[in-house]
Design a protein around this motif. Structure first.
Motif, short mmCIF file in Angstrom:
data_model
loop_
_atom_site.label_atom_id
_atom_site.label_comp_id
_atom_site.label_asym_id
_atom_site.label_seq_id
_atom_site.Cartn_x
_atom_site.Cartn_y
_atom_site.Cartn_z
N GLU A 280 0.54 -1.16 -0.29
CA GLU A 280 0.00 0.30 -0.11
C GLU A 280 0.77 0.96 -0.43
O GLU A 280 0.60 1.90 -0.53
CB GLU A 280 -0.60 0.35 1.03
N ARG A 281 1.94 0.68 0.22
CA ARG A 281 2.86 2.16 0.67
C ARG A 281 3.32 2.75 -0.66
O ARG A 281 3.42 3.52 -1.33
CB ARG A 281 3.79 1.84 1.96
N CYS A 282 3.94 1.06 -0.95
CA CYS A 282 4.51 1.95 -2.18
C CYS A 282 3.80 2.30 -3.35
O CYS A 282 4.18 3.05 -4.09
CB CYS A 282 5.24 0.91 -3.29
N LEU A 283 2.40 1.41 -3.93
CA LEU A 283 1.69 2.30 -4.32
C LEU A 283 0.96 3.47 -4.38
O LEU A 283 1.25 4.11 -5.10
CB LEU A 283 -0.31 1.46 -4.23
N ASP A 284 1.13 4.28 -2.98
CA ASP A 284 0.60 5.56 -2.66
C ASP A 284 1.72 6.12 -3.03
O ASP A 284 1.05 7.34 -3.97
CB ASP A 284 0.43 5.65 -1.78
N SER A 285 3.07 5.80 -3.31
CA SER A 285 4.20 7.04 -3.48
C SER A 285 3.86 6.47 -5.02
O SER A 285 4.62 7.41 -5.47
CB SER A 285 5.67 6.12 -2.95
N LEU A 286 3.59 5.24 -5.70
CA LEU A 286 3.32 5.79 -7.17
C LEU A 286 2.71 6.98 -8.04
O LEU A 286 2.69 7.23 -8.78
CB LEU A 286 3.49 4.32 -7.74
N LEU A 287 1.48 6.47 -6.77
CA LEU A 287 0.49 7.45 -7.04
C LEU A 287 0.69 9.43 -7.17
O LEU A 287 0.84 9.61 -8.04
CB LEU A 287 -0.78 7.05 -5.89
N ASP A 288 0.88 9.23 -6.14
CA ASP A 288 2.08 10.25 -5.34
C ASP A 288 2.84 10.86 -6.65
O ASP A 288 2.83 12.17 -7.12
CB ASP A 288 3.02 9.99 -4.00
N ASP A 289 3.82 9.85 -7.39
CA ASP A 289 5.15 10.37 -8.61
C ASP A 289 4.04 10.19 -9.05
O ASP A 289 5.53 11.03 -10.56
CB ASP A 289 5.94 9.26 -8.43
N GLY A 290 2.82 9.93 -9.23
CA GLY A 290 2.77 10.40 -10.70
C GLY A 290 2.44 9.03 -11.64
O GLY A 290 2.46 8.99 -13.34
N LEU A 291 3.16 8.13 -11.59
CA LEU A 291 3.69 7.10 -12.42
C LEU A 291 2.28 6.46 -12.88
O LEU A 291 2.76 5.38 -13.71
CB LEU A 291 5.02 6.53 -11.65
N VAL A 292 1.89 6.09 -11.71
CA VAL A 292 0.42 5.10 -11.59
C VAL A 292 -0.28 6.23 -11.29
O VAL A 292 -0.90 7.05 -10.94
CB VAL A 292 0.52 4.30 -10.27
N THR A 293 -1.59 5.89 -12.57
CA THR A 293 -2.89 6.15 -12.00
C THR A 293 -4.34 5.84 -11.72
O THR A 293 -4.61 4.73 -12.26
CB THR A 293 -2.91 7.23 -13.45
N LEU A 294 -4.93 6.77 -11.23
CA LEU A 294 -6.53 5.80 -10.61
C LEU A 294 -7.32 6.35 -11.45
O LEU A 294 -7.44 7.37 -11.32
CB LEU A 294 -6.52 6.08 -8.59
N THR A 295 -8.34 5.65 -12.45
CA THR A 295 -8.85 5.49 -13.19
C THR A 295 -10.06 6.31 -12.54
O THR A 295 -10.27 5.88 -11.28
CB THR A 295 -9.33 4.35 -14.26
N ASP A 296 -11.29 6.68 -13.06
CA ASP A 296 -12.74 7.29 -12.35
C ASP A 296 -13.35 5.58 -12.06
O ASP A 296 -14.46 5.42 -11.30
CB ASP A 296 -13.52 7.58 -13.78
N SER A 297 -13.05 4.66 -12.72
CA SER A 297 -13.58 2.96 -12.56
C SER A 297 -12.95 3.06 -11.15
O SER A 297 -13.74 0.99 -10.56
CB SER A 297 -14.06 2.46 -13.34
N GLY A 298 -12.24 3.40 -10.31
CA GLY A 298 -10.95 2.92 -9.58
C GLY A 298 -10.43 1.72 -9.61
O GLY A 298 -9.57 0.86 -9.03
N GLN A 299 -9.56 1.46 -10.80
CA GLN A 299 -8.95 1.02 -11.31
C GLN A 299 -7.48 1.40 -11.25
O GLN A 299 -7.63 2.41 -11.33
CB GLN A 299 -9.37 -0.21 -12.45
N PHE A 300 -6.97 0.47 -11.30
CA PHE A 300 -4.81 1.85 -12.05
C PHE A 300 -4.48 1.54 -13.38
O PHE A 300 -4.84 0.10 -13.92
CB PHE A 300 -4.40 0.44 -10.82
N THR A 301 -3.58 1.99 -13.20
CA THR A 301 -2.82 2.52 -15.17
C THR A 301 -1.63 2.83 -14.84
O THR A 301 -1.08 4.21 -13.80
CB THR A 301 -3.80 2.44 -15.87
N LEU A 302 -0.97 3.14 -15.94
CA LEU A 302 0.15 3.89 -15.85
C LEU A 302 0.23 4.95 -16.32
O LEU A 302 -1.49 5.85 -17.11
CB LEU A 302 1.11 3.10 -17.15
#
Length: 302
Positions: A280-302
Motif C-alpha cells: 500500500e505504501r508503495c502504491l501510494d508513492s507511485l500515485l504521488d509520483d504520478g507514475l501510476v494513475t487511478l481511473t474513474d472506475s477505480g482501476q489502476f493504470t500507467l
DNA sequence: TAGACGTGGAG
DNA sequence: TCTCCAAGTCT
C-alpha cells in the motif's frame, strides 16, 4: 634557470600524450551507435536519458522503437506520459521516462520544438543534470564542456591519481583537473571528441571490474597500472540493497501495469506483493509520483 | 549531502 | 548464489 628536480616526484602525465593516444584509440575502436553515428539533438537527448545508470546493450532496442514512434519532441509531448512509461519497458528508473516526457513538453512549449543547444537551457529541463546537459551540448552541438560521467572519472582517477575508483561525488579539484585536461580550442582533437573518447575508453577498456590494461593506449603512463593495480582502500563502497525494498516492490507493481494494455483492478496489484502494508505504501508513492494513475472506475493504470 | 530510485547481466 | 555495477538526477 634550472629545471626542477624530477626524481623526487612522479613525472606529471602529459595531457598531449593522452590526447594523441586516446584520440587515436577512439578512431580505431569507437563503437557504431545510432545516436553517435547520426548525432542529431533529439536522438542524442533520448539516448542520454536512457543511458543513465543503464548499459548500452539494454538501451539499444528500446531506443530504436522509441525513435520510430516519437521522432520529435512534439510527437512525444502529444501523448500521455503513461505511454512513455510503458514504452520505457524494463530499462529501470521509470521516472526517467516521465522526465523525458516532461522535457519534451517543455521543449515543445518553450523552445519551438527544437532541443536547445546550450548547457544552461539543457540543465533547466527535467531529468537533465550536469552530466546530461554537458553530454548533449557536446555530442549534438559540438560545444566545449567538461563531461564527467562514471567512465571518464574512473579513467582519470586511475591514470592521474593511481587509484582504483573515484570518490562518490565529483569534487571541485576533480572538475578543475578535468578542465585542465580538455584539449584547447583549435587543437587537433576537439573537446567533444575527447569527451566521447575518454568515455568510450572507460566503457570498453578501463572498466570497473576487469580492466583490459593490455589493450589500453595509455597503460604505460597510467599511475594505477604502474602501481600494480592497488585496490580501493577506505570505507566500503555503498552497495544497493534490493531484496524486499520499496524499490523492488514498486518495480513489481509497475511491471503488472506495464504488461496490461488496459487498467487493472486492485486485486491484480495485490497479487504482485505479499506484504500488504509495504504494498500500500508503495502504491501510494507511485500515485504521488504520478507514475501510476487511478481511473474513474477505480482501476489502476500507467 | 546522503539516500532513494529499477533492472538484469557479469564475475 | 550473491555482490557489484551500468553514459545520474533529485530532494
Amino acid at each position: 634557470m634550472t629545471s626542477p628536480p624530477r626524481s623526487a616526484l612522479v613525472d606529471p602525465v602529459d595531457p598531449e600524450v593522452l590526447h594523441e593516444r586516446i584520440g587515436a584509440w577512439f578512431d580505431d575502436h569507437a563503437r557504431s551507435l545510432p545516436w553517435r553515428d547520426d548525432p542529431r539533438p533529439w536522438p542524442v537527448m533520448v539516448s542520454e536519458l536512457m543511458l543513465q545508470q543503464t548499459p548500452v546493450v539494454r538501451v539499444l532496442p528500446v531506443f530504436e522503437a522509441w525513435m520510430e514512434r516519437w521522432p520529435t519532441p512534439a510527437a512525444l509531448a502529444a501523448e500521455p506520459v503513461g505511454e512513455a512509461v510503458r514504452a520505457w519497458g524494463r530499462l529501470g528508473y521509470p521516472r526517467r521516462a516521465q522526465r523525458l516526457h516532461a522535457a519534451a513538453v517543455a521543449i515543445t512549449a518553450e523552445h519551438g520544438g527544437e532541443v536547445p543547444g546550450t548547457y544552461e537551457e539543457l540543465i533547466a529541463l527535467p531529468g537533465v543534470g550536469d552530466y546530461t546537459a554537458a553530454a548533449i551540448a557536446s555530442f549534438a552541438f559540438s560545444r566545449r564542456h567538461v563531461v564527467l560521467d562514471t567512465n571518464v572519472r574512473r579513467v582519470f582517477v586511475r591514470v592521474l591519481e593511481g587509484r582504483q575508483y573515484p570518490h562518490t561525488s565529483v569534487t571541485k579539484a576533480e572538475r578543475d583537473l578535468a578542465t585542465t585536461l580538455m584539449p584547447g580550442e583549435g587543437a587537433d582533437l576537439d573537446a567533444h571528441r575527447w569527451a566521447a573518447a575518454t568515455m568510450e575508453l572507460g566503457a570498453l577498456v578501463c572498466t570497473a571490474r576487469s580492466p583490459q590494461c593490455a589493450a589500453c593506449p595509455v597503460a604505460d603512463v597510467c599511475r594505477w597500472h604502474q602501481a600494480g593495480h592497488p585496490e580501493h582502500d577506505g570505507p566500503a563502497r555503498k552497495g544497493q540493497a534490493w531484496a524486499g525494498t520499496d524499490r523492488q516492490c514498486r518495480g513489481r507493481l509497475l511491471a503488472v501495469l506495464r504488461e496490461s494494455a488496459d487498467p487493472v483492478p486492485k486485486a491484480d496489484l495485490d497479487r504482485a506483493w505479499d506484504d500488504a502494508a509495504q504494498r500500500e505504501r508503495c502504491l501510494d508513492s507511485l500515485l504521488d509520483d504520478g507514475l501510476v494513475t487511478l481511473t474513474d472506475s477505480g482501476q489502476f493504470t500507467l
